[in-house]
Enzyme design. Structure first.
Site, mmCIF file in Angstrom:
data_model
loop_
_atom_site.group_PDB
_atom_site.id
_atom_site.type_symbol
_atom_site.label_atom_id
_atom_site.label_comp_id
_atom_site.label_asym_id
_atom_site.label_seq_id
_atom_site.Cartn_x
_atom_site.Cartn_y
_atom_site.Cartn_z
ATOM 1 N N HIS A 131 -34.223 -12.866 -3.500
ATOM 2 C CA HIS A 131 -35.547 -13.182 -2.938
ATOM 3 C C HIS A 131 -36.511 -13.720 -4.005
ATOM 4 C CE1 HIS A 131 -34.385 -11.116 0.735
ATOM 5 N NE2 HIS A 131 -34.062 -10.045 0.034
HETATM 6 C C1 BDR Z 1 -38.993 -8.325 -1.571
HETATM 7 O O1 BDR Z 1 -39.028 -6.903 -1.482
HETATM 8 C C2 BDR Z 1 -38.641 -6.343 -2.694
HETATM 9 O O2 BDR Z 1 -37.870 -5.204 -2.478
HETATM 10 C C3 BDR Z 1 -37.920 -7.424 -3.452
HETATM 11 O O3 BDR Z 1 -38.066 -7.233 -4.855
HETATM 12 C C4 BDR Z 1 -38.608 -8.673 -3.001
HETATM 13 O O4 BDR Z 1 -39.777 -8.914 -3.767
HETATM 14 C C5 BDR Z 1 -38.036 -8.865 -0.536
HETATM 15 O O5 BDR Z 1 -38.492 -8.544 0.739
#
Ligand code: BDR
Ligand code: CA
Length: 299
Positions: free
Chosen positions: A234
């Site tokens: 992500h």
């Molecule tokens: C986001 O949520 C966090 O757990 C990850 O690091 C990322 O920034 C994804 O939904």
């Protein structure tokens, strides 16, 4: 090279995003500003200091907000995904790097106002620091090149069926950020869930790079993927967009954030004047090449 500030809550995929940003020749990481999120600020700050030492960088680390603007803080928001430490799967042997005195928001303001080139902000955690930066020092907004945030979704969530985690974790801060007039790019789950890195992608690097070994080991602990099918990078997508916008397709949209109730944290497309560019598609093969090519330059 492009001056950037990464606002982060490390976080396994944050660690990858930070490492990639540090080793991209066209990016100059001026600051890691730290926020609560995946785990408590005490833990995300320690993780940021560990990453500073691990990657051997001079980039300053500064502590920001330890709780959402209005909702009560939660100690282990995403321990199911990132482990109790926030970076489970690797034992860091280096002494944690230094932390700056003074609040992250003050450091962000100073860097943005003093920089000769326009700074890009890359928030990859809840938007608490960003919302307050814009509220306290609105003069920074015109001095930004872009705010490339990982968060939100136009196609359903990950923490609930409606909401993506970073927006859900502090929806009031997200609402303020989307209303700020800043040049936003929303890099949401629509693309980030397709940005998969597999064990095969890391295979040739992990014996000669401690970064690749750390990624390999932590990605196996990353709770929302499996290493054979691939783990969603992500946060790295926001760094990739900043470095290689050609890998993404964006559409201008007006997005509003739901702050209360069952749809808390939902990013909704509404009619009206656009307030952000939303990444709607990405070149996943190009991303994977970008990722591994950067990995090859890491210690
Ligand atoms: C986001 O949520 C966090 O757990 C990850 O690091 C990322 O920034 C994804 O939904
Ligand atoms: Ca994150």
């Amino acid at each position: 090279s492009k001056p950037i500030i990464i606002d982060t809550d490390p976080g396994i995929d944050d660690a990858a995003a930070i490492g990639l940003a540090l080793f991209r020749p066209a990016l100059d990481v001026k600051l890691l500003s730290v926020v609560h999120g995946n785990v408590s600020l005490a833990k995300t700050l320690l993780n940021a200091r560990r990453l500073k030492a691990f990657f051997g960088t001079d980039t300053p680390v500064a502590a920001g907000l330890d709780a959402p603007l209005l909702y009560p803080p939660r100690e282990n928001n995403s321990s199911g995904v990132h482990g109790v430490s926030g970076l489970d799967g690797w034992t860091f042997t280096e002494a944690p790097g230094e932390v700056e005195t003074g609040h992250a928001i003050e450091h962000m303001r100073d860097i943005i106002m003093k920089s000769s080139g326009h700074v890009t902000l890359i928030p990859i955690g809840p938007l608490t620091n960003i919302a307050l930066l814009f509220k306290l020092y609105p003069e920074v907004i015109d001095r930004l090149d872009a705010v490339v945030l990982m968060g939100g979704s136009l196609s359903g969530g990950n923490v609930t069926s409606a909401a993506e985690f970073n927006i859900w974790a502090d929806p009031h801060a997200a609402k303020m950020t989307f209303a700020s007039g800043a040049p936003l790019v929303m890099v949401g789950l629509d693309v980030t869930e397709t940005a998969l890195i597999t064990e095969e992608d890391l295979l040739t690097y992990k014996s000669r790079s401690k970064a690749a070994a750390m990624f390999d080991s932590t990605f196996r602990h990353y709770g929302d993927g499996d290493m054979t099918a691939g783990v969603a990078m992500h946060d790295s997508c926001a760094v990739a967009f900043t470095d290689r916008p050609d890998l993404f397709t964006t559409v201008e949209k007006r997005v509003e954030v739901v702050t209360e109730g069952a749809a808390r944290g939902m990013t909704m497309e509404v009619p009206g004047k656009p307030n952000c560019r939303v990444t709607v598609d990405m070149d996943t093969e190009g991303f994977r090449n970008w990722f591994t090519e950067t990995l090859a330059a890491m210690p």
